[in-house]
Every structure is written in C-alpha cells, then in structure tokens.
Write an enzyme that holds these catalytic residues in place. Structure first.
Site, PDB file in Angstrom:
ATOM      1  N   PHE A   1      37.019  31.360  44.520  1.00 37.25           N
ATOM      2  CA  PHE A   1      35.598  30.958  44.683  1.00 37.25           C
ATOM      3  C   PHE A   1      35.346  30.262  46.016  1.00 37.25           C
ATOM      4  O   PHE A   1      34.736  29.195  46.058  1.00 37.25           O
ATOM      5  CB  PHE A   1      35.157  30.006  43.559  1.00 37.25           C
ATOM      6  CG  PHE A   1      35.290  30.542  42.170  1.00 37.25           C
ATOM      7  CD1 PHE A   1      35.160  31.898  41.908  1.00 37.25           C
ATOM      8  CD2 PHE A   1      35.527  29.666  41.111  1.00 37.25           C
ATOM      9  CE1 PHE A   1      35.265  32.377  40.596  1.00 37.25           C
ATOM     10  CE2 PHE A   1      35.630  30.142  39.807  1.00 37.25           C
ATOM     11  CZ  PHE A   1      35.509  31.495  39.542  1.00 37.25           C
TER      12      PHE A   1
ATOM     13  N   GLU B   1      31.448  22.634  42.498  1.00 35.30           N
ATOM     14  CA  GLU B   1      31.881  21.430  43.217  1.00 35.30           C
ATOM     15  C   GLU B   1      32.017  20.242  42.276  1.00 35.30           C
ATOM     16  O   GLU B   1      31.543  19.147  42.547  1.00 35.30           O
ATOM     17  CB  GLU B   1      30.896  21.097  44.359  1.00 35.30           C
ATOM     18  CG  GLU B   1      30.886  22.190  45.396  1.00 35.30           C
ATOM     19  CD  GLU B   1      30.982  21.648  46.815  1.00 35.30           C
ATOM     20  OE1 GLU B   1      31.002  22.480  47.709  1.00 35.30           O
ATOM     21  OE2 GLU B   1      31.069  20.427  47.025  1.00 35.30           O
ATOM     22  N   GLY B   2      32.669  20.464  41.175  1.00 34.85           N
ATOM     23  CA  GLY B   2      32.842  19.406  40.177  1.00 34.85           C
ATOM     24  C   GLY B   2      31.698  19.440  39.205  1.00 34.85           C
ATOM     25  O   GLY B   2      30.576  19.084  39.565  1.00 34.85           O
TER      26      GLY B   2
ATOM     27  N   THR C   1      40.058  25.049  45.603  1.00 35.20           N
ATOM     28  CA  THR C   1      40.185  25.605  44.249  1.00 35.20           C
ATOM     29  C   THR C   1      41.131  26.810  44.196  1.00 35.20           C
ATOM     30  O   THR C   1      41.168  27.628  45.113  1.00 35.20           O
ATOM     31  CB  THR C   1      38.792  26.015  43.739  1.00 35.20           C
ATOM     32  OG1 THR C   1      37.941  24.882  43.850  1.00 35.20           O
ATOM     33  CG2 THR C   1      38.845  26.471  42.286  1.00 35.20           C
ATOM     34  N   GLU C   2      41.894  26.874  43.112  1.00 32.88           N
ATOM     35  CA  GLU C   2      42.780  28.010  42.860  1.00 32.88           C
ATOM     36  C   GLU C   2      42.521  28.523  41.453  1.00 32.88           C
ATOM     37  O   GLU C   2      41.915  27.828  40.635  1.00 32.88           O
ATOM     38  CB  GLU C   2      44.243  27.560  43.008  1.00 32.88           C
ATOM     39  CG  GLU C   2      44.566  27.108  44.419  1.00 32.88           C
ATOM     40  CD  GLU C   2      46.020  26.698  44.582  1.00 32.88           C
ATOM     41  OE1 GLU C   2      46.768  26.719  43.573  1.00 32.88           O
ATOM     42  OE2 GLU C   2      46.396  26.354  45.711  1.00 32.88           O
TER      43      GLU C   2
ATOM     44  N   ALA D   1      38.801  25.249  51.471  1.00 33.21           N
ATOM     45  CA  ALA D   1      39.411  25.950  50.339  1.00 33.21           C
ATOM     46  C   ALA D   1      40.377  25.044  49.594  1.00 33.21           C
ATOM     47  O   ALA D   1      41.451  24.697  50.098  1.00 33.21           O
ATOM     48  CB  ALA D   1      40.135  27.204  50.833  1.00 33.21           C
TER      49      ALA D   1
ATOM     50  N   HIS E   1       5.188  29.387  33.461  1.00 32.93           N
ATOM     51  CA  HIS E   1       5.010  30.812  33.732  1.00 32.93           C
ATOM     52  C   HIS E   1       4.906  31.665  32.464  1.00 32.93           C
ATOM     53  O   HIS E   1       4.551  32.838  32.547  1.00 32.93           O
ATOM     54  CB  HIS E   1       6.175  31.358  34.584  1.00 32.93           C
ATOM     55  CG  HIS E   1       6.083  31.005  36.032  1.00 32.93           C
ATOM     56  ND1 HIS E   1       6.328  29.750  36.509  1.00 32.93           N
ATOM     57  CD2 HIS E   1       5.752  31.753  37.119  1.00 32.93           C
ATOM     58  CE1 HIS E   1       6.172  29.729  37.821  1.00 32.93           C
ATOM     59  NE2 HIS E   1       5.822  30.927  38.226  1.00 32.93           N
ATOM     60  N   GLY E   2       5.284  31.097  31.335  1.00 35.65           N
ATOM     61  CA  GLY E   2       5.231  31.871  30.098  1.00 35.65           C
ATOM     62  C   GLY E   2       6.105  33.110  30.195  1.00 35.65           C
ATOM     63  O   GLY E   2       7.112  33.121  30.915  1.00 35.65           O
TER      64      GLY E   2
ATOM     65  N   SER F   1      39.662  20.723  39.293  1.00 32.45           N
ATOM     66  CA  SER F   1      39.495  19.775  40.382  1.00 32.45           C
ATOM     67  C   SER F   1      40.726  18.888  40.525  1.00 32.45           C
ATOM     68  O   SER F   1      40.668  17.827  41.121  1.00 32.45           O
ATOM     69  CB  SER F   1      38.261  18.912  40.119  1.00 32.45           C
ATOM     70  OG  SER F   1      37.128  19.731  40.033  1.00 32.45           O
TER      71      SER F   1
END
Lengths: 308, 378, 249
Positions: free
Chosen positions: B155, B362-363, B125-126, B123, B337-338, B131
C-alpha cells in the site's frame, strides 16, 4: 455658455445622442463629424446642425487627435456639454476629451433627470449591483450615453453643415489594417426579443433546440459570459451583461442563468423577463415576470414542440 | 490568539482553489475513472510549488511551512483527493529527508523533489505488519559499501513515480529498523499494479518488491539501527496531509449539501425550506468548522514544535476527529441528497467514498485513540 | 524599459451585500479588478520577451500595500502606491496616477484594464494619457513590442483595428487579451519582499482637484417583477402568447 456638441462615429448613435441633447434642453445642439463628408451630408439631411472637420492630418482611430477635435470644436463654439456614444470608441474618447476640457465625465449613462435644477445622470455602479445618480460639478461636462438609452431623433428639414478648422498635432498612431469581425455580427441591442443561454444549458448539443426556440419566437440568441468565454459555445459578441451587451428587449427568455448582477444588468430593463431554471432560488427568478422551475434537458424539447 | 489568516495565506488558499477549479475540476471525473492524475496536472501542481511547500528555500522549496500547506491541500482535495494524496505522501517522504538527511543527502535528493520533478514516497507497511515496527521483515544486509535489501512493502503511495523513497528495513547486524533512501526503479525494484481501492482515486497504492536491491551505505537515513525516530516522525507528520485531504472532503460535503438543498425542489419549494434539511446543513457546517481549526492548528504546531512526542499526541487527536468528521459530514450530505446521492452523476458519491478512506489509513482511528488515551492516562 | 501597470483596489464585488437597497461595503475584503489582472499579465508576458521591469501603481486604502501583494505575486517587480482615505473620482485618480508615473524613469508602456471592477467608467486610462500627453489605444487584445513601437489590435463592436503606436503609450486592454496566470507559492511569499514605495497623497507634489462628479444616490435598482410561477411548459407558452410573444415559424 451653453450648448451641446454631440459626437459618435456611428451615425445611428448620433441620432440617439441628438434626442438626448434635445431632452436635456441646454442650448443649441451641434453634431461633430470628423473627416467624413458623406456622414456630414447624411446627418444634415436628417436635420442636424453639423460641424464638419476636414483635417487630412488626423484620423478617427487616433483617440488623442479625436479628443483634440472634440475639445477644440466645443471651445470654439462655446459649447459646455459634450455627448458621446458609450460604445467602445466613445468610452475610450470620453476620459480624454474630459481631461482636455477640464470637465467632469460620466460614461454608460442611461438616463437623466433634473435634481434641484441641475442635470443628474443615472448609470450602473458596483458591477451593476447599484444604480448611481450622479451630477457633474464642472462648467464643462462630458457624458457618454449608452446605445439605445434614447430613441433616434425624427428627421426634420432644418439641417446645416458648417466647416470647422482645428489644430491637431501629428498622430503617433498608425493604422495597419481593419478587419470586420468574422461572421457573427448580431446586434443584440437592437433585438426585440432575446433568448439567453446560461450554464444551466449543460450540453452543447442542446443549442440546436435553443436555436429552434429562438426561431419560433423570432428572437436573437445571447448568452452569459462563461458560456462564451469558458465554454466558447458562442462568440463574445453575444455576451449579455456588464462586460457584454446591455439590452432592453421586449422579451428576454433566460435559460439557466443563475443571475449574478454582472449578468442581470444586461437584461433587467427588458419589458418581460422569463426565467427557466432548475434552481428555484436562483436570483434570476426574483427579477423575472414568469418563472418556470424545470430541468432544461427536459424543458427545451417540450418548448420547441409547443412553440413550433 | 489570532485566528486571522495572513494576506499570504489567503493568497495561497485562493491560488490552490483557483487552480483546483480551473485545471483539476474539468478532469476530476477522468481522474476518478482512470485512477491516475494526468501529467499536465502534475506539472501544473509543480509549477505552483505545491510539491515543495514545506521544504526550506535553501533546498529548492518554497519555505512556506505547514499552515499554507494545509490551506492549499484542503482546496485541492475539495475538488479531487487524488492529487492531494500524492502531495501528502510526497511531502511525508520529503519531510523525512529534510529532517533527518545529511547535507549531502539533502543536496542529492531534495531539490528535484521540491520542484516536483521527482515524487517522493515513504514505505513502512508490509503485508504482515500493521503499524508495529517490530513486525518488519524487509531485510538489509551489509555488503561492503552498500546494503542489499530484500522484501515487500504494501500500500505505498507514489511508488510508481520516479524519485526518492524513504524505506524501512531491519538491518541485519543491529536487528533494528533502519531507514534507507532508495531511488525508485533502481535494479531489483519493481511494483505491483495499483490496488483498486474504494476512494482517493488518482493517488495510487501499490506493493513494492525489493529483490537484491543495492543501496549505497551513504543512503542510510539517520543512524544504522535507529530508524525509529524517523518512523515516529513519519507517523505524526503524515497525518497533517491526511487531515487536509479529509478536511477538503468535509468542505466538499458541506458545499454539495448546500447546493443541493437550494436546487432540489419538493412540492414546489426547495428542500432548503424544510427544517429537517436545515438541521442537516447546520450540522455539517459545525462539523466542518471543528475540523478546520484542528487541521489548521496542527499545521501551526508542525511549524513550531520540537517536541515530536507531544506533536504525535496532537496529531493522533486531530487525525481521529477529522477523519471521523469527514465520514460523518459526507453521510449527512448524502442524506440531504436522498436517493439521488447514490447516483454516480452526483459528486457526493465520490466524496462519500473518499471519506471512507481516512479512518482506515495511516493508523486506523482506534489506534489513534489508544495512543492518545495512553498519553492522557499515563 | 519600464512597463507601468495601473491597478485599482476595489471591494470584492462578489461579497458586497445589498441592505435596504444600499450597498454594504464595510468589512468587504479589498481586491484588485479582474481586467487589471489581465493588464498585469500582458505586462509580464512582454517582460518575458523584452528586457523590462514591471512596476505596478495604484491608489487605495490604508490596506493598499497588502492588496497589491497579489499584483507583486502575479509578476509585478515593484509597486508604487498612494494611500488615499475616502472616495476618489476618476479625474482625481488620474491626477494621482499621472503624478506617480511621472516619477518613474524610462516608461515605455502604461497599461490599464478597459474598466475598473467596481465603477467601470473606463475614464482613468484616457485621462492619464491626456495628462501625460501620450498616445493611447483602448480595448486592446494583442500587444507586440517592436523596438520603440507597439503593434496592437483594438477590438471594437464590429471590427478589429491593427495599429502601430509609438512608445511611450497608454494601452487599455480587454479581458480577452490573455488568461491571467495563477501565482505560485514562492511568488506569493516573495511578493511582500519586493520593493515598494507607499506615499501619502501630499508627498506627490501635485494638487489634487476637487471631485468633479457628485454622487447623489447609489442604490440597488428597484426591480419589481411579477415573479409568476408557471408549472408547465404549456402554461409558459400560453403566458408568452398572452404577453404577445406567440411562437410559430
């Protein structure tokens, strides 16, 4: 030395083996019956020369004892060719009889021809991808013949029964119980018409429609292996292919099977093959007489309606 | 240069593919719908040692290293990204513990996690930081034999599972980022409900709330005030797993395109007969191959590098290429796949959403390119 | 007791391509037959209930040691292998395997799959049983060991037989006996370190007979089918009727 000994626990298959033996034309043909007076009677009435072993010490479920009985009888009668049925009992027996007779052996044999004066047998190889033609080079030969590869022999009035004495060691196998396989005992190999369910049939609820198609065509229902083993929609008796039944129906209507060789080996001798598949490139289509590229979800109800 | 996989690597690849097809595929739609990996799948992955692949045997891991890790993760993500994402985040937290932990810390936290009984997380990220470690606001204040942690993390994968969490906070005395091992669900620890996200369903992202969480002093990972190298390690090594997930997505995009091209017919022939479709299939094939060797090579480097700065550069390069490739491959597969490709009945929709995740997490891709360019042009 | 599992190294059937009706097996990776893996799984399950060792035996190419890592990963404790360069026919395989098995002490059970993945001739197990003078049961879908007896179920086309067979015995299993387990990472990595003995055929001290069967040809069957494309269900139903397969209840 020449002559043929035929053996199967299944009397219907004995009659097919008798045809094969006659066609091979390698001397007199004897049918071995082990501990089964009524069957000896029945086969001799059909015109076969029966060698009957009555040995209370041995039992049909003991492969070691049966193999001894076959090998000793062949020895006593100086018979160099042994024909067995290539059903499960016959296949299990084949290797052991062959080893006891120092014989070369082939199983799942579908036919034979004469190649340079010697008998050459055809059978599937490499998981059904190829058809091998093979000859046995030993004086004694053991051949397990696939069910339905030959027609049953017609009855004649020349049958006989001769008792044979053999010497079999005590059995190390004991029978505790025999159970008939529950419910579904369909004989796919005897079916004239087959409807085959593959993984292209996506919903189990569509099997009711398949059932109606089969009824309309008076066909039996078979399936590819995953449909029985993974999805468990049908019992394993209905699997068609290398690890299931090898069939020669007049019609095979194949619904949503991609057509790996392990499967196609089970139907490729059908007279007419119809493939219904949503994948135009499915290998199954390449070995079919009629190809319908369609979504089975839509095709099945329509097929029921139009056949009905 | 030997590009052949060893027999062991081939068997591990096959094992993961078999498990993914036999066990995960039947519940892939369910994972997608519930945004949760069923417990029996978690247990199955654990039984196959997929939670301890890179952990040395002495700490209860398989000691397989990173190449088999990449091979296995690719095959799992090919069928469902969720379980692969869980393993990736777990492996990141666990790797930090193995690399920077004291013997006591390793003995305490690693074995159960390596067996998959505990699931690790990482952990950083805030809500207010991207980053940039200088922007961290989570605080750690010493009080006798423990630190008191307060703050919010955003996250975070695997934060709801029981197990060790490597968490970064600003230690008050030094004023510097410091790594702590927090036992998830300890007093004062709570999580939000999972974010509802575009792709990678099954791997949950939640926010963590720390309210006066007491962490014993012996749970400081590395040195007080010296969390930076651990963070750098995490940023670089975390990409191995993320790349593998994106690679699995790319493989799925390729296989789905081939399958659809052969099945779908137009005017009585399969669309695979049309050159426009053929070119698309060839394009995805090339994209997959380029991703594949970059991802495998990064695994190889991870096993052999001691120079984390150099490795970070390689990881940044691999990350942006593989993440972008996954998006490119799924987009082309979608073209094959159209209009059917827009229908949820077709697997490509899930793959398409999954592919959108890689470049953003992750960046972001552009940051990787800036890191890389900074190194090239220095 | 030692449980011996005989497994066959075969080319990966899925990867064999047919060119000019001939199977191309060069460069096809070697693998083990699927039903052989069921036999191994059966052995491992018995081992988990009894105090026994699982020894896998096999004959194969120069890569046989590598091929059998998969068996050691999936629960084999030890491998005894023979390298044989070239084709082997059932009677020869049986002699080699019997010689290998004779060298193993206190063998309680010898397991085979009901047929090999490539040739499926289903002879070798029966031949080995005859060479070693042991009782045998084929097409087995249940094995329980009770002291010196195995209680097994043989599944035939129309019935199932519950049998008791005295050990040591040769048992050939069918694929429905179990689902072979997937080996873990650790098991795969440890496979290479498990004890194994790799012998050349002449080190076995047994005379290998000449092949008893000669393959005259082995070709993909010619399957000339009409491949008539029908566009609609009514066309199909009409085609069926024309062929003499009318509908109607």
């Amino acid at each position: 030395m020449a002559g043929t000994l035929i053996f199967s626990e299944n009397p219907a298959l004995v009659l097919e083996l008798a045809t094969a033996a006659l066609e091979m034309d390698s001397g007199p043909v004897y049918a071995l019956v082990i501990n089964n007076g009524p069957q000896a009677e029945k086969l001799s009435n059909h015109g076969l020369a029966v060698l009957s072993v009555d040995e209370p010490g041995m039992s049909s479920f003991d492969t070691a004892g049966c193999a001894q009985a076959v090998a000793q009888t062949a020895g006593q009668k100086d018979l160099s060719m042994v024909l067995l049925s290539s059903d499960r009992r016959g296949k299990e027996l084949a290797g052991r009889v062959a080893e006891a007779m120092h014989a070369g052996c082939l199983t799942d044999v579908k036919g034979f021809s004469l190649e340079g004066g010697q008998l050459a047998f055809t059978r599937n190889s490499l998981g059904g991808a190829t058809l091998a033609t093979q000859a046995i080079k030993t004086p004694a030969q053991v051949v397990a013949v696939s069910p339905r590869a030959f027609a049953p022999i017609a009855p004649t009035a020349t049958g006989s029964i001769e008792a044979v004495k053999i010497n079999v060691p005590a059995s190390a196998v004991k029978l505790v119980e025999t159970r008939s396989k529950a419910g579904d005992t369909v004989d796919l190999q005897a079916a004239e018409r087959l409807v085959v369910v593959g993984q292209g049939v996506e919903d189990q609820s569509d099997l009711a429609l398949v059932e109606q198609v089969a009824q309309a065509l008076k066909a039996e229902i078979g399936c590819s292996k995953p449909v029985a083993t993974d999805k468990k929609w049908y019992p394993e008796e209905r699997i068609i292919g290398l690890s299931g039944k090898i069939c020669k129906p007049a019609l095979a209507l194949i619904l949503g099977v991609s057509g790996q060789v392990q499967f196609t080996v089970g139907v490729r001798e059908a007279q007419v093959i119809v493939s219904v598949n949503n994948d135009e490139n499915a290998f199954m289509n390449k070995i079919a007489d009629y190809v319908l590229v369609a979504d089975l979800k839509e095709a099945l109800p329509e097929l029921v309606r139009q056949l009905g | 240069m030997d590009f052949n996989l060893s027999k062991e690597e081939i068997l591990i690849q096959k094992m993961a593919r078999d498990y993914a097809e036999q066990a995960i595929l039947p519940v892939a739609d369910q994972i997608e719908k519930d945004n949760r990996v069923p417990d029996d799948i978690m247990a199955g992955l654990a039984e196959l040692d997929l939670f301890g692949m890179t952990v040395p045997e002495e700490f209860g891991g398989a000691g397989a290293g990173y190449v088999p890790y990449v091979l296995a993760m690719e095959q799992i993500a090919r069928v469902s990204s969720g379980p692969a994402m869980i393993i990736s985040a777990h492996n990141l937290g666990l790797g930090a513990l193995v690399n920077f932990g004291t013997d006591e810390q390793k003995a305490k936290f690693v074995p159960q996690a390596a067996k998959g009984e505990h699931i690790a997380s990482f952990a950083f990220t805030e809500p207010g930081t991207g980053s940039d470690p200088k922007q961290l606001t989570t605080s750690a204040v010493r009080g006798g034999d423990h630190f008191v942690l307060n703050g919010t993390k955003r996250f975070i994968t695997n934060a709801s599972y029981k197990g060790p969490l490597v968490l970064f906070a600003i230690e008050a005395e030094s004023g510097q980022p410091t790594a702590f091992v927090v036992e998830k669900h300890c007093p004062g620890y709570s999580v939000s409900k999972p974010w509802s996200k575009l792709g990678w369903h099954g791997g949950d992202l939640v926010d963590i709330y720390l309210k006066d969480v007491q962490v014993p002093v012996e749970n400081v990972l590395g040195k007080i005030g010296d969390g930076y190298p651990i963070l750098q390690y995490g940023i670089a090594f975390g990409k191995i797993g993320m790349n593998s997930v994106a690679l699995g997505t790319t493989l799925a995009a390729f296989e789905l395109a081939v399958k659809y091209a052969k099945e779908k017919t137009h005017r009585g022939q399969p669309i695979a007969k049309f050159q426009a479709i053929q070119m698309k299939v060839a394009e995805i094939a090339g994209i997959y191959e380029s991703s594949r060797w970059l991802a495998y090579r990064l695994g190889f480097l991870a096993n052999n590098t001691k120079n984390y700065r150099e490795f970070a550069k390689e990881a940044a390069l691999a990350k942006w290429v593989i993440a972008r490739n996954a998006q490119e491959a799924t987009r082309i597969s979608m073209d094959v796949h159209g209009s059917y490709g827009l229908m949820e009945d077709y697997e490509i929709t899930r793959i398409y959403r999954d592919a959108a995740m890689g470049p953003q997490v992750e960046g972001v891709i552009h940051m990787q390119q800036v890191i890389l360019a900074g190194d090239i042009l220095r | 007791m030692n449980i011996v599992v005989a497994m066959k190294e075969i080319p990966d059937i899925q990867q064999i391509r047919i060119r000019n009706r001939k199977p191309v097996t060069d460069d096809v990776p070697r693998t083990l037959g699927n039903i052989d893996k069921n036999a191994l799984e059966a052995a491992v399950q018995i081992k988990e209930k009894t105090d026994s060792q699982v020894i896998v035996v096999g004959v194969g190419s120069s890569e046989v040691e590598d091929t059998f890592k998969e068996a050691l990963a999936a629960g084999g404790d030890e491998a005894r292998l023979v390298v044989w360069d070239g084709e082997l026919e059932s009677s020869q395989s049986a002699q080699l395997l019997a010689a290998l098995i004779t060298k193993i002490d206190s063998v309680g059970l010898i397991l085979f799959g009901e047929g090999s993945g490539d040739n499926y001739s289903s002879q070798v197990g029966s031949r080995v049983a005859q060479i070693l003078g042991l009782p045998q049961v084929g097409y087995v879908n249940r094995i329980e060991i009770e002291g010196s007896t195995a209680r097994v179920t043989r599944s035939l086309e129309d019935c199932e037989q519950d049998l008791e067979v005295a050990l040591p015995a040769v048992i050939m299993v069918s694929s429905d006996i179990n689902t072979a387990r997937i080996p873990s990472v650790t098991q795969i990595l440890k496979a290479g370190k498990k004890p194994k003995e790799v012998l050349a055929a002449n080190e076995l001290g047994v005379a290998i007979p000449a092949a008893q069967v000669e393959t005259i040809s082995n070709l993909a069957p010619e399957m000339e089918r009409r491949q008539i494309s029908v566009k609609t269900i009514s066309d199909l139903v009409k085609a069926l009727a024309d062929e003499g397969f009318g509908g109607g209840r």
